[in-house]
Scaffold this motif. Structure first.
Motif, mmCIF file in Angstrom:
data_model
loop_
_atom_site.group_PDB
_atom_site.id
_atom_site.type_symbol
_atom_site.label_atom_id
_atom_site.label_comp_id
_atom_site.label_asym_id
_atom_site.label_seq_id
_atom_site.Cartn_x
_atom_site.Cartn_y
_atom_site.Cartn_z
ATOM 1 N N MET A 7 -5.084 -6.176 1.471
ATOM 2 C CA MET A 7 -6.125 -5.366 0.825
ATOM 3 C C MET A 7 -7.202 -6.325 0.361
ATOM 4 S SD MET A 7 -4.218 -2.583 -1.586
ATOM 5 C CE MET A 7 -2.529 -2.153 -1.336
ATOM 6 N N ARG B 129 -2.012 -1.074 5.985
ATOM 7 C CA ARG B 129 -2.776 0.027 5.397
ATOM 8 C C ARG B 129 -2.015 1.343 5.575
ATOM 9 N NH1 ARG B 129 -8.960 2.217 6.601
ATOM 10 N NH2 ARG B 129 -8.492 4.338 5.902
ATOM 11 N N ASP C 251 0.871 -1.183 0.000
ATOM 12 C CA ASP C 251 0.000 0.000 0.000
ATOM 13 C C ASP C 251 0.902 1.226 0.000
ATOM 14 O OD1 ASP C 251 -2.217 1.564 0.014
ATOM 15 O OD2 ASP C 251 -2.907 0.994 2.015
#
Lengths: 629, 333
Positions: free
Chosen positions: A231, A72, A40
């Protein structure tokens, strides 16, 4: 130096150099390689307002920051862990951002008296001891680049231009990234240039990579291990806010089955929306570059009068110029989407830096009582949905709608899960009362044209060319039923009430406010709007990891506010509101909800750091000192 | 068509509220009559205006209409015409609206050559705000804001239009429907921005300003009606305009037995930009006022170029779902 797996699974890298050094390209290609590796990320291009400031000066420094992680990632990162500085000015400007222990890669070829003097540096920072707290890797990047591209016969200046590719090659090695996609991309990009340009850049890329891998220095150059981030399964792409707005507008046009007529005038940082849209003719988008901001807004309203979806876009000072026309758009009840990519102000302010300071302008900033719906996008990907929702509201309620983004969202990129277009409801306009069309009874006809839907208060969208519906509109106050000019006192009151009710009616169509993280009641809620979303999300997450009972509430519609917002926020002992202005949303919440909030304001032109918000959470948490100890 | 259209078919149910005797009434009547004559379709005709007395015009026309904001009508008209090039778009503006606050937009609509008819009602005064001098007022104009006389040099609407690269420039007089109507028809037929300056009598604040050349009695001597391919004659053919080749100016000559042969009189060539320049800048008073179509030299209109330059813009051929996937897309499992 070996492999480093960062404790918090993320690394912040900042590239900095002269504004002509290709730093933005270097950064965006590194971001691309990060995306393909499944990590990410979030990027923050930070460049000067000057197109080409004098070479080597501090005000000419261009930077690109990326936070990449195996978790994240919600912001571009507070403090860089790695800085690649292509000249002394870049080092000088960016050194204060670094945390102690950060890795600094220096292009030593640029560290000479001439560049020191241009950057007003009195002594070589490598010898003054000011770099003692950092790990410094010195590489003669320019020399290495010239050497690598020599076989391809480039001119000296063309050869020097390849140094961003050399640096990219080295950084790709540092993160164990594949060079192949970059090669493919460069092959396309340089296809129309003389072949030696591509050859030289690829040679530099390879040389940088090989240098980092095999040079004796390699013992000194660390390799970072940043794996895939968790994800949701799906298709992803990297997207900036400006691209997402353009695609969102195209999607809105498709959902409504109407042409989008985008009328704009260049202004930083809004121009990129025009640039993206001007390539989307095949998606039913027409773009018109007007002679000024006022003309752009007026042309967009003219297009809406003609039955296309009029859209205009600008940034603060440009929006100020559009104000009178926006008031007309509201008075005549035509749809219009006004995108405001907010930047530092007032007046010309900081054109390339970000701020959230046009909220008053959007909510309150017109002559007379002139309420309008206002929606704010929370991040690059959210711009897509926000653009669709803004358009939907504009057509449903027949009114101009403000869509707020900012310089940070416009330029920042991150991975975005591709939406499924089948998930979106079509955008419908209110129907004309069929009996009135074609009847030559002026009174009935006018009533049909001004016959507002009872739930949305939007009128039918009647455009010139439609048979039997010819009518006149204008800025003079109109009779609430017939649309004829009316100076009647009671009618003006009724129209003012109607305009207020129309905006209030938007709340009936938007979801109730939800709590994004944390409990629905408790000691502290952090409320945000717009691009602060990522920084607040991370700060609240960290606070919760520390054991603080903090909630995150992020606002999307600022006008009207969600119906349940007052009740929801009343269930917290305290509400903290970080925003990149002097307290505009705080005013709004006090004004509309009678709520008091604790303000956290920042107008430095830079986005919030997670640490700044986390600090404010700790400081304002009831009994926080005990909890922290 | 059941029965021929009349001016009444283009009138609305709205009470017309200009000062009694205002030149606007005559222009309104002439426009209504002209549209009836050419069998215009009210459903496809749009009048767009700015702010000022003249800009109330759309309310009185049975067609689509948009009374917008001060000076910006050209911008609204541009968006409208680009959104729907099928429409017959008329712009109504005044000397204040079009040349003060709207000068910029007027410049751009002309140089872009948007297919519209631009009717600029010139009365050399601000009527709606009670009589201040305007950008076309002559030096020395006494008004509430210039009690000792104005000092601004005025702008000539025609010369401005030519400077903006307008491709059609014409002039008419409010009460002279006989000559104004053909000009309006020509403007409507012109594919591009057709600029028509109409001398309009503001009965309250600038009464009879143009009397020196509009008065019917002396009109033959004071007006010259330009017709393409015909000599520039006036005074019942007794006088004409001749080019003085040494000064490159026009001079008045007597024609016939006591003067020059008619062959020496300049033949009007509406495609000649230099001739247009000379006619549009003739000093007022000492020369007759040139009227009619002074310049007409068609070029591609903006809306045409817009449609053809972006051929896909008129047709949605792509899908957003595909556009989302352009570039680098990766899958997470």
């Amino acid at each position: 130096m070996g492999k480093i797996t960062p404790e918090n699974q993320s690394v912040v890298v900042r590239f900095a150099g002269d504004s002509g050094d290709g730093v933005q390209l270097l950064g965006s290609q590194f971001a691309e390689s990060t995306a393909l590796a499944g990590s990410d990320f979030s990027t923050f291009p930070d460049f000067p307002a000057e197109i080409r400031a004098p070479v080597g000066t501090t005000f000419g420094v261009s930077a690109f920051q990326i936070n990449l992680g195996a978790r994240r990632i919600s912001t571009a990162g507070d403090q860089p862990d790695v800085l690649v500085a292509l000249n002394p000015a870049a080092l000088k400007v960016n050194l204060p951002l670094l945390q102690k222990g950060a890795l600094i890669v220096l292009n030593t070829d640029a560290f000479n008296e001439r560049n020191f003097s241009k950057a007003h540096i009195t002594a070589d920072p490598r010898q003054t001891g000011e770099l003692d707290d950092y790990q410094v890797i010195e590489i003669a990047i320019s020399t290495q680049t010239l050497e690598a591209v020599k076989p391809h016969g480039l001119s000296k200046s063309d050869a020097e231009q390849c140094k961003n590719f050399w640096a990219l090659g080295a950084v790709l090695w540092m993160f164990g990234r594949d060079r192949k996609p970059i090669v493919e991309w460069a092959t396309k990009k340089f296809a129309k240039k003389p072949s030696e340009i591509l050859a030289g850049n690829l040679a530099a890329l390879d040389a940088g990579h090989a240098y980092a891998e095999t040079a004796e220095l390699s013992a000194e150059i660390p390799q970072f291990v940043i794996g895939e981030a968790p994800m949701e399964a799906g298709e992803y792409r990297s997207i900036t806010g400006a691209e997402a707005i353009a695609l969102g507008l195209a999607a809105a046009g498709e959902l409504a089955g109407r042409e989008i007529m985008f009328c704009g005038y260049p202004i930083t940082p809004a121009s990129s929306i025009l640039h993206h849209l001007s390539k989307m003719g095949d998606l039913g988008i027409a773009t018109f570059q007007a002679e000024d901001e006022i003309a752009a807004c007026c042309a967009a309203i003219g297009a809406s009068f003609g039955g296309a979806i009029g859209v205009t876009s600008s940034s603060g000072p440009g929006i100020a110029l559009k104000t009178e026309a926006i008031g007309l758009g509201m008075a005549v009840e035509l749809p219009l989407v006004i995108v405001n990519s907010q930047r530092g102000g007032p007046s010309t302010g900081l054109p390339t830096k970000t701020e959230q300071s046009d909220l008053y302008q959007a909510v309150y900033g017109r002559n007379a009582d002139a309420p309008l719906p206002v929606i704010a996008a929370a991040g690059p990907g959210d711009c897509f949905d926000a653009a669709i929702e803004a358009t939907r509201a504009a057509i449903r309620h027949m009114t101009p709608v403000f869509l707020l983004t900012d310089g940070y969202i416009a330029n920042a990129a991150g991975p975005w899960e591709l939406p499924n277009m089948d998930d979106y409801e079509p955008i419908l306009s209110n129907a004309v009362n069929g009996d009135a069309a074609g009847k030559n009874n002026p009174t009935e006809l006018k009533k049909a044209i001004w016959n507002r839907d009872q739930s949305s208060l939007g009128r039918p969208w009647v455009a010139p060319g439609m048979e039997g519906l010819a009518h006149r509109i204008g800025g003079l106050e109109k009779d609430i039923e017939t649309g004829d000019i009316s100076y009647d006192a009671a009618n003006h009151q009724a129209m003012s009430d109607l305009r207020a009710k129309k905006v209030a009616a938007v709340a009936e169509f938007i979801p109730d406010q939800e709590v994004e993280q944390g409990h629905t009641k408790g000691p502290l809620a952090v409320v945000g709007w717009g691009s602060t979303h990522g920084a607040i999300w991370r700060a609240v997450e960290e606070a919760r990891n520390e054991g603080l009972d903090v909630a995150q509430v992020h606002l999307r519609w600022l006008s009207p506010l969600p119906k349940n917002l007052r009740r929801l926020l009343s269930d917290y002992d305290r509400v903290l509101l970080p925003e990149m202005n002097m307290g505009q949303c705080a005013t709004l919440l006090r004004d509309k909800l009678g709520l008091n909030v604790i303000q956290l304001n920042k107008t430095s032109g830079q986005p919030f750091k997670v640490a700044e918000i986390l600090g404010a959470i700790r400081e304002n948490y009831p009994g926080a000192k005990q909890a922290a100890e | 068509m059941n029965k021929p259209l009349t001016a009444k078919d283009f009138a609305t149910d709205q009470e017309v509220r200009w000062c009694p005797g205002c030149g606007d009434y005559a222009i309104l009547k002439c426009v209504q009559k002209t549209l009836a004559d050419v069998e215009a379709d009210p459903n496809k005709t749009v009048f767009v205006s700015g702010i000022g007395c003249s800009s109330r015009f759309p309310y009185y026309m049975n067609a689509y209409g948009f009374h917008t904001i001060h000076g910006r009508a050209p911008a609204f008209a541009t968006g409208l015409k680009l959104a729907n090039p099928e429409l017959d778009v008329w712009l109504v503006t005044g000397d204040g609206d079009g040349l003060s606050i709207g000068g910029n937009h007027l410049l751009h609509v002309l140089r872009r050559n948007l297919d519209t008819q631009i009717l600029l009602f010139n009365n050399e005064i601000y009527g709606l705000t009670k009589g201040q001098y305007s950008p076309t007022s002559r030096v020395g104009t006494r008004s509430p804001s210039t009690p000792t006389g104005s000092i601004d040099a005025p702008v000539s609407p025609g010369a401005f239009a030519l400077g903006a690269n307008a491709r059609f420039i014409a002039r008419g007089i409010d009460t002279d429907a006989k000559n104004l109507s053909p000009v309006l028809k020509a403007a409507r037929e012109f594919k591009g921005a057709a600029f028509v300056e109409i001398f309009q009598n503001c009965i309250v604040y600038n009464k009879d300003r143009f009397e020196d050349f509009v008065a019917k009695k002396t009109a033959a001597e004071t007006q010259i009606h330009c017709e393409h391919g015909k000599p520039l004659l006036f005074a019942k053919g007794e006088k004409g305009l001749k080019l003085n080749t040494s000064t490159l100016t026009l001079e008045i000559v007597d024609v016939g037995d006591n003067g020059v042969p008619v062959e020496d009189v300049l033949v009007h060539d509406e495609t000649n930009r230099v001739m247009a320049q000379m006619l549009l800048t003739l000093p007022m008073g000492s020369y007759p006022m040139p009227l009619g179509v002074i310049y007409r030299d068609p070029a591609t209109s903006f809306d045409d170029a817009f449609t053809h330059h972006h051929p896909t813009q008129r047709k949605r051929t792509g899908k957003v779902a595909d556009a989302l996937r352009k570039g680098s897309v990766w899958k997470k499992n």
